[in-house]
Scaffold this active site. Sequence first.
Site, short mmCIF file in Angstrom:
data_model
loop_
_atom_site.label_atom_id
_atom_site.label_comp_id
_atom_site.label_asym_id
_atom_site.label_seq_id
_atom_site.Cartn_x
_atom_site.Cartn_y
_atom_site.Cartn_z
N CYS A 1 0.85 -1.19 0.00
CA CYS A 1 0.00 0.00 0.00
C CYS A 1 0.88 1.24 0.00
O CYS A 1 1.93 1.25 0.64
CB CYS A 1 -0.91 0.01 1.23
SG CYS A 1 -2.06 1.41 1.26
N CYS B 1 0.36 4.25 6.45
CA CYS B 1 -0.12 4.40 7.84
C CYS B 1 0.87 3.68 8.78
O CYS B 1 1.23 2.52 8.52
CB CYS B 1 -1.52 3.83 7.99
SG CYS B 1 -2.68 4.58 6.82
N CYS C 1 0.24 0.05 10.42
CA CYS C 1 -0.30 -1.00 9.55
C CYS C 1 0.82 -1.81 8.88
O CYS C 1 1.73 -1.23 8.28
CB CYS C 1 -1.19 -0.34 8.50
SG CYS C 1 -1.69 -1.45 7.18
N CYS D 1 -4.31 -6.44 9.07
CA CYS D 1 -3.90 -6.11 7.71
C CYS D 1 -2.43 -6.41 7.38
O CYS D 1 -1.53 -5.85 7.98
CB CYS D 1 -4.14 -4.61 7.68
SG CYS D 1 -4.19 -3.83 6.14
N1 SAH Z 1 -6.76 0.80 3.15
C1 SAH Z 1 -8.06 0.69 3.68
C2 SAH Z 1 -8.53 -0.73 3.88
C3 SAH Z 1 -7.52 -1.71 4.42
S1 SAH Z 1 -7.05 -1.47 6.10
C4 SAH Z 1 -8.17 1.47 4.98
O1 SAH Z 1 -7.15 1.91 5.49
O2 SAH Z 1 -9.28 1.67 5.44
C5 SAH Z 1 -8.53 -1.97 6.96
C6 SAH Z 1 -8.66 -1.41 8.37
O3 SAH Z 1 -7.68 -1.99 9.23
C7 SAH Z 1 -8.44 0.10 8.44
O4 SAH Z 1 -9.45 0.68 9.23
C8 SAH Z 1 -7.09 0.20 9.11
O5 SAH Z 1 -6.92 1.43 9.75
C9 SAH Z 1 -7.11 -0.98 10.03
N2 SAH Z 1 -5.80 -1.43 10.48
C10 SAH Z 1 -4.65 -1.51 9.78
N3 SAH Z 1 -3.66 -1.98 10.55
C11 SAH Z 1 -4.18 -2.20 11.76
C12 SAH Z 1 -3.65 -2.67 13.00
N4 SAH Z 1 -2.37 -3.01 13.12
N5 SAH Z 1 -4.48 -2.77 14.05
C13 SAH Z 1 -5.79 -2.43 13.95
N6 SAH Z 1 -6.34 -1.98 12.82
C14 SAH Z 1 -5.55 -1.85 11.75
FE1 SF4 Z 2 -2.91 1.24 3.41
FE2 SF4 Z 2 -2.82 0.02 5.74
FE3 SF4 Z 2 -3.25 2.65 5.64
FE4 SF4 Z 2 -5.17 0.95 4.83
S1 SF4 Z 2 -4.35 1.16 6.91
S2 SF4 Z 2 -4.44 2.80 3.78
S3 SF4 Z 2 -3.89 -0.70 3.95
S4 SF4 Z 2 -1.39 1.61 4.97
#
Ligand code: SAH
Ligand code: SF4
Length: 343
Positions: A108, A112, A115, A333
Amino acid sequence: MAETLEGLDFESLGERLVADGVNRVHALPLFQSLHGRDGVRFPPPLARWMAGRAADERVVAEESALTESGDGWTRKFLLRLRDGAEVESVLMGYPGRFTACLSTQVGCAMGCVFCATGQMGFRRHLEAGEIVAQAHHVTRSSEQLFGERVRNLVMMGMGEPLHNFDSTVRALDILTDTRGLNIGPARVSISTVGHVPGIRRLARHPKRYTLAVSLHGASDEERSKLIPVNRRWPLAELLDAIREFAEIRRQRVLVAWTLIGGVNDDRGTAERLTALLEGLPVQVNLIPLNPTDGYAGEVSPGERVHEFQRTLQQGGLPATVRQRRGIDVDAGCGQLRARSGAQ
Ligand code: SAH
Ligand code: SF4
């Protein structure tokens, strides 16, 4: 690379046949058999055409790893694609409600910090057929393992769906086609980091998919620390896009809030979030952090989670807590792939 047969919608499949001199009427049995209908009979011209299809016109998604949660209801699949790239799909079972969680990109670009997928960086977009193939893999597994049909899709696997808008939406239009897998559009949730142009486009799409926006911060300063693309699409613009989506669709928008201990789980933040979302038709879904190796953030204690939820509710915001099912299968994720050390 040409789009695979799984990634062609019904009309395009018909055109594909016509281009090879096959009658368009055969698009129906072909579409049905590609998208999960058993026992479809191919008329001879279609059978001959199909036999001549090289493997590179089909998606090949092989299962390269599978994990199961302790409670047995969550299965996480790592699927290897034609170029060797690997993506995750998850089957989440609750009695009476089976859901497939699909990926839209390899890695991605949004970065973030909490993530695992974001920590990996961006490799490529998935083709529509590769998204469709994940749904079929999870659906078949659900039927084999539990004898249950998947009726819900969430685009919450690896990647930002609205950064790969065309392939994601084409895949969903195929998966919700009544001639194929026939998932109800309202049972499809597209989760976005807050990709503003994508939200505005989705609001105008003919099929009414559910929108979920990952917020995680109640001011630009706080949000940008967790979600760097907040600098590109700041909160004011994002909230405006959510308002527009809700107005055009007359539909409630889901707001996801990942709770991180000591970062965004205190009472003051909950109050500011309530004020920020006042008047918007939203429902907040609180997600406890899934710890990843690349981020030092802490999990909020259960009491904090409930206090946060109560504060939102007292302020008039509907709020639910997502159970941390599947944490023992690395169902956060991108984590299964991160652990397998795949490229
Ligand atoms: N990119 C999109 C969808 C994929 S991530 C998005 O960011 O919404 C799906 C969800 O998982 C998002 O709400 C993201 O903030 C959350 N997420 C990602 N990593 C995470 C983690 N380590 N713990 C909890 N939630 C997480
Ligand atoms: Fe990408 Fe992870 Fe952020 Fe969703 S939460 S936009 S998958 S970096």
